[in-house]
Design a protein around this motif. Structure first.
Motif, short mmCIF file in Angstrom:
data_model
loop_
_atom_site.label_atom_id
_atom_site.label_comp_id
_atom_site.label_asym_id
_atom_site.label_seq_id
_atom_site.Cartn_x
_atom_site.Cartn_y
_atom_site.Cartn_z
N THR A 78 8.82 46.79 45.82
CA THR A 78 8.32 46.79 47.19
C THR A 78 8.08 45.36 47.66
O THR A 78 7.64 44.51 46.89
N ALA A 79 8.38 45.11 48.92
CA ALA A 79 8.05 43.83 49.57
C ALA A 79 7.29 44.13 50.85
O ALA A 79 7.03 45.28 51.18
N ARG A 80 6.96 43.07 51.57
CA ARG A 80 6.16 43.23 52.78
C ARG A 80 6.85 42.53 53.94
O ARG A 80 7.32 41.39 53.78
N LEU A 81 6.98 43.22 55.08
CA LEU A 81 7.59 42.57 56.24
C LEU A 81 6.85 41.28 56.58
O LEU A 81 5.63 41.26 56.74
N ALA A 82 7.62 40.20 56.69
CA ALA A 82 7.04 38.91 57.02
C ALA A 82 7.12 38.59 58.50
O ALA A 82 6.41 37.69 58.99
N VAL B 251 12.20 38.53 50.18
CA VAL B 251 12.76 38.44 48.83
C VAL B 251 14.25 38.18 48.96
O VAL B 251 14.89 38.60 49.94
N GLY B 252 14.81 37.48 47.98
CA GLY B 252 16.23 37.15 48.04
C GLY B 252 16.81 37.04 46.65
O GLY B 252 16.24 37.52 45.67
N TYR B 253 17.95 36.35 46.57
CA TYR B 253 18.61 36.33 45.26
C TYR B 253 17.84 35.52 44.22
O TYR B 253 18.03 35.72 43.02
N ALA B 254 16.92 34.65 44.63
CA ALA B 254 16.06 33.98 43.66
C ALA B 254 15.05 34.94 43.03
O ALA B 254 14.49 34.66 41.98
N GLN C 216 15.04 35.55 51.12
CA GLN C 216 14.77 36.52 52.18
C GLN C 216 16.05 37.22 52.62
O GLN C 216 17.15 36.75 52.39
N PHE C 217 15.86 38.36 53.27
CA PHE C 217 16.96 39.03 53.96
C PHE C 217 16.39 39.73 55.19
O PHE C 217 15.17 39.81 55.38
N VAL C 218 17.29 40.22 56.04
CA VAL C 218 16.91 40.81 57.33
C VAL C 218 17.41 42.25 57.39
O VAL C 218 18.48 42.58 56.86
N VAL C 219 16.63 43.11 58.02
CA VAL C 219 17.08 44.47 58.33
C VAL C 219 17.00 44.67 59.84
O VAL C 219 16.09 44.14 60.51
N GLY D 52 13.38 39.06 39.08
CA GLY D 52 12.93 37.83 38.44
C GLY D 52 11.43 37.72 38.25
O GLY D 52 10.64 38.53 38.75
N ALA D 53 11.06 36.67 37.53
CA ALA D 53 9.66 36.44 37.21
C ALA D 53 8.84 36.09 38.44
O ALA D 53 7.61 36.16 38.40
N ARG D 54 9.50 35.70 39.54
CA ARG D 54 8.77 35.37 40.76
C ARG D 54 8.15 36.62 41.40
O ARG D 54 7.26 36.52 42.25
N VAL D 55 8.64 37.78 41.00
CA VAL D 55 8.09 39.05 41.47
C VAL D 55 7.08 39.55 40.45
O VAL D 55 7.44 39.88 39.33
N PRO D 56 5.79 39.59 40.79
CA PRO D 56 4.80 40.05 39.81
C PRO D 56 4.98 41.53 39.50
O PRO D 56 5.44 42.32 40.33
N ARG D 57 4.62 41.91 38.27
CA ARG D 57 4.63 43.31 37.85
C ARG D 57 3.20 43.86 37.93
O ARG D 57 2.26 43.21 37.48
N ARG D 58 3.09 45.05 38.49
CA ARG D 58 1.80 45.74 38.51
C ARG D 58 1.95 47.02 37.69
O ARG D 58 2.83 47.83 37.97
N TYR D 59 1.11 47.17 36.69
CA TYR D 59 1.22 48.30 35.77
C TYR D 59 0.24 49.39 36.15
O TYR D 59 -0.96 49.12 36.36
N VAL D 60 0.73 50.61 36.23
CA VAL D 60 -0.10 51.75 36.55
C VAL D 60 0.14 52.84 35.50
O VAL D 60 1.18 52.86 34.83
N GLY D 61 -0.84 53.73 35.35
CA GLY D 61 -0.66 54.87 34.46
C GLY D 61 -0.68 54.52 32.99
O GLY D 61 -0.15 55.27 32.17
#
Length: 394
Positions: free
Chosen positions: A266-270, A300-303, A333-336, A381-390
């Protein structure tokens, strides 16, 4: 804290740009479903490549807590990281199989890690390290039964088996495993499958007749675990399937095998803005707006591991609606094209998830990019943090 979009399918920790949510309860459920299929055969949880992007240490701990006592890694460094995290030999055997000359043989021996040997050079380096450390090695001899990657060719197998038995007679090593790997178990009916089953049986027969008495014989990967019970032997190595993705999507979706995808991204609209028709979007203007519309910027992008091949095709869910990436994926980043809709800045954007609420899945992304779901989750990638649930508290 987390926030959710209007459909309740996307969650995101407050203030973060993007996040991969790892559902450890789903992981445990997948392992249970796989163990039902393996019967008397043990299960190896393959946690190479940072557990296919899910986090090796956390996933390994959950697997061990669920009763899995074999862990698989590609590199010795991955195996050593598990031991450094406190997963000891009394909790799980760890096998690493991808070696190059000069590797950390001594450290691996001291850490009680099993090693794969496919050639005489590797056996010689291992034996040298055993003599230096005084720690005997636990060895899995790998046969190339047709994949053509790692593994010992049939014509060289007698020499490797004989050398390993000599080292074992000296008390330097113990041959605890005999193994191989399929080339096309994910393609039911492929002629190589039976050829490899026969080749592995022949390699086993020769080694055992020569005097090898292995603890485990193992051939089955995830697709073979699901589709080829005759390949299960003593141990099944499950990678992709334990993370809830189907290794044989042409045969069945995850749910058809009792599996549930573990990772959601998941990402957030900037930014949300209105632009006129004929407006170019992103590098090269490969997308031009057909009329006045609204654009949403996803940070978010290819990095971050978003494939550039997703340009113009990658699916996302915003406020309950599927959208497609407009124009090129950039580094960050990317655009929708939101088609005139005006969601709030900060609205969660679900790139992929389990699919139970209509959101895209990693398999959808694989099809959109002309690749596999394996690559989609592993490359986050590592730039995206992981959140662990359950989690089980392991």
């Amino acid at each position: 804290m987390t926030t959710a979009n209007t459909t309740g399918t996307a969650t995101l920790t407050d203030g973060v740009r993007a996040e991969a949510t790892i559902d450890l309860a789903a992981l445990r459920g997948n392992l249970a479903a796989l163990r039902e299929r393996t019967g008397a055969s043990a299960l190896m949880a393959v946690v190479k490549a940072d557990a296919y992007g899910h986090g090796a240490v956390r996933c390994a701990r959950e697997a061990v807590a669920a009763g899995v006592n074999w862990l698989g890694t590609a590199t010795p460094e991955e195996a050593l990281a598990l031991r450094a995290a406190g997963i000891g030999p009394e909790q799980a055997r760890v096998l690493c199989w991808l070696w190059t000359p000069g590797g950390p043989w001594q450290q691996v021996l001291r850490a009680g890690i099993d090693v794969s040997v496919s050639a005489l050079w590797a056996l010689a380096e291992l034996v040298r390290a055993v003599r230096e450390t005084g720690v005997p090695g636990r060895v899995h001899l790998k046969a190339d039964t047709g994949l053509g990657r790692n593994g010992c060719q049939p014509r060289d197998w007698p020499e490797l088996v004989a050398a390993a038995l000599r080292a074992q007679a000296e008390g330097l090593i113990e041959v605890v495993g005999l193994w191989s790997h399929f080339a096309a178990a994910d393609e039911p009916g492929h002629p190589s499958i039976q050829a490899q089953l026969d080749g592995f049986a022949a390699a086993l027969g020769y080694a055992e007749q020569a005097g090898v008495r292995p603890e485990v014989r193992h051939l089955a990967n995830s697709p073979a675990t699901l589709l080829l019970p005759q390949s299960h032997y003593d141990l099944c190595r499950t990678g992709l399937a334990m993370y809830g993705l189907s290794p044989v999507p042409e045969v069945g979706a995850p749910a058809d095998f009792g599996l549930r995808p573990v990772m959601s991204l998941t990402a957030r609209l900037a930014l949300v803005k209105t632009v006129p028709g004929g407006h170019g979007v992103s590098y090269g203007h490969h997308y031009v707006t057909p009329g006045e519309t609204t654009l949403g910027l996803v940070p978010v992008g290819y990095a971050d591991g978003i494939p550039r091949h997703a340009s113009g095709s990658g699916p996302v869910q915003v406020a309950g609606k599927w959208r497609t990436i407009a124009g090129r994926v950039a580094m960050d980043q990317f655009v929708v094209d939101l088609g005139g809709d005006t969601p709030e800045v900060g609205e969660p954007v679900l790139l992929f998830g389990p699919g139970g609420n209509g959101e895209p899945t990693a398999e959808d992304w694989g099809r959109a990019c002309g690749t596999l779901s394996y690559e989609i989750v592993t490359r986050i990638g590592a730039r995206v943090p992981r959140r662990y649930v359950g989690g089980s508290g392991a």
